[in-house]
Design a protein around this motif. Structure first.
Motif, mmCIF file in Angstrom:
data_model
loop_
_atom_site.group_PDB
_atom_site.id
_atom_site.type_symbol
_atom_site.label_atom_id
_atom_site.label_comp_id
_atom_site.label_asym_id
_atom_site.label_seq_id
_atom_site.Cartn_x
_atom_site.Cartn_y
_atom_site.Cartn_z
ATOM 1 N N GLN A 356 0.831 -1.207 0.000
ATOM 2 C CA GLN A 356 0.000 0.000 0.000
ATOM 3 C C GLN A 356 0.861 1.251 0.000
ATOM 4 O O GLN A 356 0.522 2.250 -0.651
ATOM 5 C CB GLN A 356 -0.930 -0.007 1.219
ATOM 6 N N ALA A 357 1.972 1.209 0.727
ATOM 7 C CA ALA A 357 2.883 2.361 0.721
ATOM 8 C C ALA A 357 3.462 2.587 -0.664
ATOM 9 O O ALA A 357 3.611 3.737 -1.114
ATOM 10 C CB ALA A 357 4.001 2.137 1.742
ATOM 11 N N LEU A 358 3.768 1.507 -1.374
ATOM 12 C CA LEU A 358 4.302 1.634 -2.731
ATOM 13 C C LEU A 358 3.259 2.163 -3.713
ATOM 14 O O LEU A 358 3.613 2.794 -4.713
ATOM 15 C CB LEU A 358 4.841 0.283 -3.207
ATOM 16 N N GLN A 359 1.995 1.902 -3.444
ATOM 17 C CA GLN A 359 0.937 2.446 -4.311
ATOM 18 C C GLN A 359 0.890 3.970 -4.221
ATOM 19 O O GLN A 359 0.654 4.648 -5.225
ATOM 20 C CB GLN A 359 -0.415 1.847 -3.920
ATOM 21 N N PHE A 360 1.102 4.521 -3.032
ATOM 22 C CA PHE A 360 1.084 5.979 -2.873
ATOM 23 C C PHE A 360 2.401 6.618 -3.297
ATOM 24 O O PHE A 360 2.410 7.790 -3.698
ATOM 25 C CB PHE A 360 0.781 6.347 -1.417
ATOM 26 N N ALA A 361 3.502 5.871 -3.198
ATOM 27 C CA ALA A 361 4.820 6.406 -3.595
ATOM 28 C C ALA A 361 5.588 5.321 -4.329
ATOM 29 O O ALA A 361 6.463 4.646 -3.748
ATOM 30 C CB ALA A 361 5.585 6.899 -2.377
ATOM 31 N N PRO A 362 5.273 5.081 -5.593
ATOM 32 C CA PRO A 362 5.929 3.988 -6.335
ATOM 33 C C PRO A 362 7.436 4.172 -6.486
ATOM 34 O O PRO A 362 8.164 3.184 -6.636
ATOM 35 C CB PRO A 362 5.236 4.034 -7.710
ATOM 36 N N ASP A 363 7.902 5.406 -6.430
ATOM 37 C CA ASP A 363 9.326 5.674 -6.628
ATOM 38 C C ASP A 363 10.085 5.818 -5.308
ATOM 39 O O ASP A 363 11.235 6.280 -5.306
ATOM 40 C CB ASP A 363 9.510 6.953 -7.458
ATOM 41 N N SER A 364 9.456 5.432 -4.209
ATOM 42 C CA SER A 364 10.120 5.579 -2.914
ATOM 43 C C SER A 364 11.257 4.558 -2.808
ATOM 44 O O SER A 364 11.016 3.340 -2.779
ATOM 45 C CB SER A 364 9.114 5.378 -1.777
ATOM 46 N N ALA A 365 12.471 5.058 -2.739
ATOM 47 C CA ALA A 365 13.639 4.160 -2.629
ATOM 48 C C ALA A 365 13.628 3.424 -1.306
ATOM 49 O O ALA A 365 14.017 2.244 -1.233
ATOM 50 C CB ALA A 365 14.922 4.974 -2.793
ATOM 51 N N LEU A 366 13.161 4.076 -0.258
ATOM 52 C CA LEU A 366 13.152 3.438 1.064
ATOM 53 C C LEU A 366 12.222 2.232 1.069
ATOM 54 O O LEU A 366 12.592 1.147 1.522
ATOM 55 C CB LEU A 366 12.725 4.462 2.115
ATOM 56 N N CYS A 367 11.027 2.397 0.519
ATOM 57 C CA CYS A 367 10.064 1.287 0.493
ATOM 58 C C CYS A 367 10.566 0.154 -0.406
ATOM 59 O O CYS A 367 10.395 -1.026 -0.090
ATOM 60 C CB CYS A 367 8.706 1.786 0.016
ATOM 61 N N LEU A 368 11.161 0.499 -1.542
ATOM 62 C CA LEU A 368 11.656 -0.533 -2.455
ATOM 63 C C LEU A 368 12.774 -1.353 -1.811
ATOM 64 O O LEU A 368 12.809 -2.579 -1.946
ATOM 65 C CB LEU A 368 12.132 0.120 -3.757
ATOM 66 N N ASN A 369 13.679 -0.686 -1.108
ATOM 67 C CA ASN A 369 14.774 -1.411 -0.452
ATOM 68 C C ASN A 369 14.261 -2.332 0.633
ATOM 69 O O ASN A 369 14.684 -3.489 0.746
ATOM 70 C CB ASN A 369 15.781 -0.419 0.129
ATOM 71 N N VAL A 370 13.311 -1.828 1.417
ATOM 72 C CA VAL A 370 12.747 -2.671 2.473
ATOM 73 C C VAL A 370 11.987 -3.834 1.873
ATOM 74 O O VAL A 370 12.048 -4.978 2.356
ATOM 75 C CB VAL A 370 11.844 -1.820 3.402
ATOM 76 N N PHE A 371 11.261 -3.587 0.776
ATOM 77 C CA PHE A 371 10.469 -4.646 0.165
ATOM 78 C C PHE A 371 11.373 -5.753 -0.382
ATOM 79 O O PHE A 371 11.077 -6.926 -0.265
ATOM 80 C CB PHE A 371 9.609 -4.058 -0.973
ATOM 81 N N ARG A 372 12.524 -5.367 -0.945
ATOM 82 C CA ARG A 372 13.456 -6.376 -1.478
ATOM 83 C C ARG A 372 14.085 -7.182 -0.352
ATOM 84 O O ARG A 372 14.283 -8.399 -0.453
ATOM 85 C CB ARG A 372 14.540 -5.697 -2.319
ATOM 86 N N VAL A 373 14.416 -6.519 0.744
ATOM 87 C CA VAL A 373 15.107 -7.220 1.825
ATOM 88 C C VAL A 373 14.130 -8.080 2.614
ATOM 89 O O VAL A 373 14.425 -9.252 2.947
ATOM 90 C CB VAL A 373 15.788 -6.169 2.759
ATOM 91 N N ARG A 374 12.937 -7.539 2.890
ATOM 92 C CA ARG A 374 12.006 -8.242 3.772
ATOM 93 C C ARG A 374 11.218 -9.331 3.034
ATOM 94 O O ARG A 374 10.857 -10.332 3.633
ATOM 95 C CB ARG A 374 11.011 -7.243 4.378
ATOM 96 N N HIS A 375 10.964 -9.142 1.760
ATOM 97 C CA HIS A 375 10.046 -10.029 1.046
ATOM 98 C C HIS A 375 10.812 -11.284 0.557
ATOM 99 O O HIS A 375 11.818 -11.163 -0.073
ATOM 100 C CB HIS A 375 9.421 -9.287 -0.139
#
Length: 375
Positions: A356-375
């Motif tokens: 959901q956070a990525l839907q509001f900010a698709p270009d957020s580097a912080l969310c993308l990094n966390v998503f790659r590490v956690r997922h």
């Protein structure tokens, strides 16, 4: 004794009396003078028995008598008055025929586009046209002013009692009745401030100044709402506008100006503490700054981030829910809550909030990094 020469005359007279021929003059003999005198015979008055009164029920039907201009004789009444029984005439037909004749007489049709000369004619709304309101504008405006003032007084009473939601409704109605009064927007702005709806308070304060640029309380409302939102640049601009007013000496803003300087210092120290990863000091500075700007969502997210690093995820998650209740599109709140759920071993929901956070900010580097590490 009559003479024999008079016998034929007497016999002729008696014959006429028996046949009822009254048109010929009668000859009357007077015994004393034995002189003849002619006169018109009087007609025999026939004795007519008056009819007995008849009680008429609602179901009986009587044929109307013709219009007689002179007093009719009893014989003519007998010939012309006819009483019909139910079998001779239908009740419904009589009613329909009578009603149709009456309606045709009363409702006289007027050609389209013309007005009847009959003063008794009543025109319908469609024929008469729309009736224009002839009330003077000054009277209507005065009525609206009185209504709005009464609503404002009711709102002030609720405000003093601490019933801010009821006061808010009264101020809204007052603005609807008279939207050109700057004081109504100022009062509603103050009510929003008490309800901690600082964005709405800021919008109403600006609206009051648009209606009346000289409205002093509007500047105070705008100054305090901007400060509560942590809008340092906006608060500085309002202070400059107040100082440029001719009546700036009557507006006391020293307390707000001091709070602005303190908030500016706290924010600068928060940035330095985050860079040093000194999360305890960051938490302390955020709490002190929120005492001045408790409507600053970014400041709350900074506090939640410091709570996560201090392993206080439950408090951070509660703070995120508070922010989402105010702003459901806050990307940082979804991101920090996903971290809290991950620390609570709830991986499925953590991934859900991160997406959901990525839907509001698709270009957020912080969310993308966390998503790659956690997922």
């Amino acid at each position: 004794m009559n003479s024999e020469s008079d016998q034929p005359k007497l016999q002729s007279f008696n014959n006429r009396m028996e046949t009822g021929d009254d048109d010929e003059p009668q000859v009357v003999f007077e015994s004393k003078t034995k002189s003849l005198r002619r006169r018109r015979p009087q007609k025999k008055q026939q004795h007519v028995q008056e009819p007995e009164p008849v009680l008429i029920d609602d179901d009986d039907e009587i044929e109307e008598l013709p219009n007689i201009s002179r007093s009719p004789s009893p014989s003519s009444i007998k010939e012309e008055a006819v009483i019909l029984s139910d079998s001779d005439y239908d009740v419904n037909e009589v009613a329909d025929e009578t009603g149709t004749k009456f309606n045709n007489f009363v409702e006289m049709e007027t050609p389209a586009g013309q007005v009847s000369d009959d003063p008794m004619t009543i025109e319908s709304d469609s024929e008469a046209g729309d009736i224009q309101d002839v009330t003077p504008p000054e009277v209507l405006h005065a009525a609206r002013v009185r209504q709005a003032d009464e609503l404002k007084k009711s709102g002030n009473d609720f405000f003093v009692k601490g019933e801010y939601h009821k006061a808010l409704e009264m101020y809204k109605k007052a603005i609807e009745a008279l939207p050109t009064d700057a004081a109504f927007y100022g009062n509603r702005s103050a009510c929003y401030m008490m309800l901690k709806k600082y964005k709405e308070a800021q919008a109403d304060a600006r609206m009051s100044l648009q209606v009346d640029p000289s409205f002093e309380k509007g500047y105070l409302r705008l100054l305090r709402s901007s400060l509560a939102l942590g809008d340092i640049v906006g608060t500085e601009g309002v202070l400059q506008a107040i100082k440029s007013l001719p009546t700036c000496t009557t507006i006391h803003v020293a307390a707000e100006e001091a709070k602005l300087n303190t908030l500016r210092n706290y924010m600068a120290e928060c940035v330095a503490s985050k860079e040093k990863k000194d999360y305890r000091k960051l938490l302390y500075l955020c709490e002190r700054a929120l005492q001045i700007a408790d409507g600053d969502l970014q400041l709350k997210m900074l506090k939640a981030d410091s709570l996560i690093h201090l392993n206080r995820s439950a408090e951070a998650q509660e703070l995120c829910m508070e922010v989402l209740h105010t702003d459901s599109l806050c990307m940082e709140a979804y991101y920090i809550r996903s971290i809290c759920l991950y620390q609570a071993d709830n991986l499925e929901k953590a991934v859900q909030f991160l997406r959901q956070a990525l839907q509001f900010a698709p270009d957020s580097a912080l969310c993308l990094n966390v998503f790659r590490v956690r997922h």
